[in-house]
Write a protein that holds these residues in place. Sequence first.
Motif, short mmCIF file in Angstrom:
data_model
loop_
_atom_site.label_atom_id
_atom_site.label_comp_id
_atom_site.label_asym_id
_atom_site.label_seq_id
_atom_site.Cartn_x
_atom_site.Cartn_y
_atom_site.Cartn_z
N PHE A 276 1.08 -1.15 0.06
CA PHE A 276 0.20 -0.10 -0.37
C PHE A 276 0.80 0.79 -0.19
CE2 PHE A 276 -1.72 3.21 2.11
CZ PHE A 276 -3.42 3.56 1.37
N ILE A 277 0.69 1.89 -0.53
CA ILE A 277 0.90 3.41 -0.73
C ILE A 277 0.42 4.66 -0.96
CG2 ILE A 277 2.30 5.03 -1.88
CD1 ILE A 277 3.64 2.14 -3.68
N TYR A 278 0.48 5.44 0.04
CA TYR A 278 -0.01 6.99 -0.02
C TYR A 278 1.18 8.51 -0.37
CZ TYR A 278 -3.22 10.43 1.95
OH TYR A 278 -3.53 11.52 1.93
N VAL A 279 1.14 9.20 -1.26
CA VAL A 279 1.74 10.33 -1.52
C VAL A 279 1.01 11.26 -0.57
CG1 VAL A 279 2.70 11.40 -3.01
CG2 VAL A 279 2.38 8.90 -3.92
N LEU A 280 2.51 11.48 0.24
CA LEU A 280 2.32 12.92 0.64
C LEU A 280 2.99 13.82 0.21
CD1 LEU A 280 3.38 11.76 4.41
CD2 LEU A 280 1.42 11.69 4.10
N GLU A 281 4.10 13.82 -0.52
CA GLU A 281 4.24 15.01 -1.58
C GLU A 281 5.29 14.80 -2.21
OE1 GLU A 281 8.31 17.04 -0.03
OE2 GLU A 281 7.24 17.62 1.74
N GLY A 282 4.86 15.42 -3.75
CA GLY A 282 5.50 15.29 -4.94
C GLY A 282 4.85 14.50 -5.67
N MET A 283 5.43 13.67 -6.66
CA MET A 283 4.81 12.55 -7.33
C MET A 283 5.56 11.95 -7.55
SD MET A 283 2.56 13.22 -10.82
CE MET A 283 2.72 14.94 -10.19
N LEU A 284 4.37 10.49 -7.64
CA LEU A 284 5.42 9.32 -7.40
C LEU A 284 5.39 8.69 -8.85
CD1 LEU A 284 6.77 7.09 -5.88
CD2 LEU A 284 4.65 6.35 -4.60
N THR A 285 5.92 8.11 -9.27
CA THR A 285 5.72 6.68 -10.84
C THR A 285 5.37 5.41 -10.41
OG1 THR A 285 6.23 8.77 -11.99
CG2 THR A 285 5.90 6.83 -13.48
N VAL A 286 4.00 5.14 -10.21
CA VAL A 286 4.38 3.57 -10.10
C VAL A 286 3.82 3.15 -11.81
CG1 VAL A 286 2.46 1.58 -8.83
CG2 VAL A 286 3.26 3.92 -7.67
N ILE A 287 4.95 1.57 -11.33
CA ILE A 287 4.44 1.10 -12.34
C ILE A 287 3.79 -0.41 -12.05
CG2 ILE A 287 6.07 -0.54 -14.53
CD1 ILE A 287 8.43 1.47 -14.36
#
Length: 182
Positions: A127-138
């Motif tokens: 499980f991933i929850y983004v707090l800040e910035g941009m995350l690219t998930v493949i």
Amino acid sequence: MDRDIGILIKSLRKSKKMTLKEVSEKTDLSISFLSQVERSLCSITLQSLRKISEALGVSPSYFFPDTIEMDKNMIRRGSAKQAEHSSSFIYSDLSGNVTNPLFVPILVTLLPGDKKETPFSHEGQEFIYVLEGMLTVILNDTEYDLSPGDSIHMESNVPHNWFNKTKHPTQFIFVSSTPLIV
């Protein structure tokens, strides 16, 4: 690279009577790369550390010594174990002192310039929850750009990976289930 991680990897590998070749086959990382990591001659990405920890049957938090005394059931603000590696990520273990956790929560900061790596699969869920910035998930060869407030919950046996392709730090909460080791 933090010299202790290479030493811990080598020590754990030897205690499990595994060769570099066996770890290489389980992780899809080259023998020469693994050898260089063990001798602290190169830096390691969080993704590679995750692959190695899974191959050795431990949580990634195994490689970060617990230097903070705290109540077993509580994390105080700002007291999470934190380790910085090379120039690509900062890792803060939020699990506290729980013995044999069923899941591992981590606060991850990926610094700018992270490179896209080959997706991989393993047991468990993430499980991933983004707090800040941009995350690219493949995920299954499809790229998803997650912004602050976005989350994703996935089966880890689906080929996946994540990286920061922006010029700004990305911070997110990463929770992974850890297979029970009997």
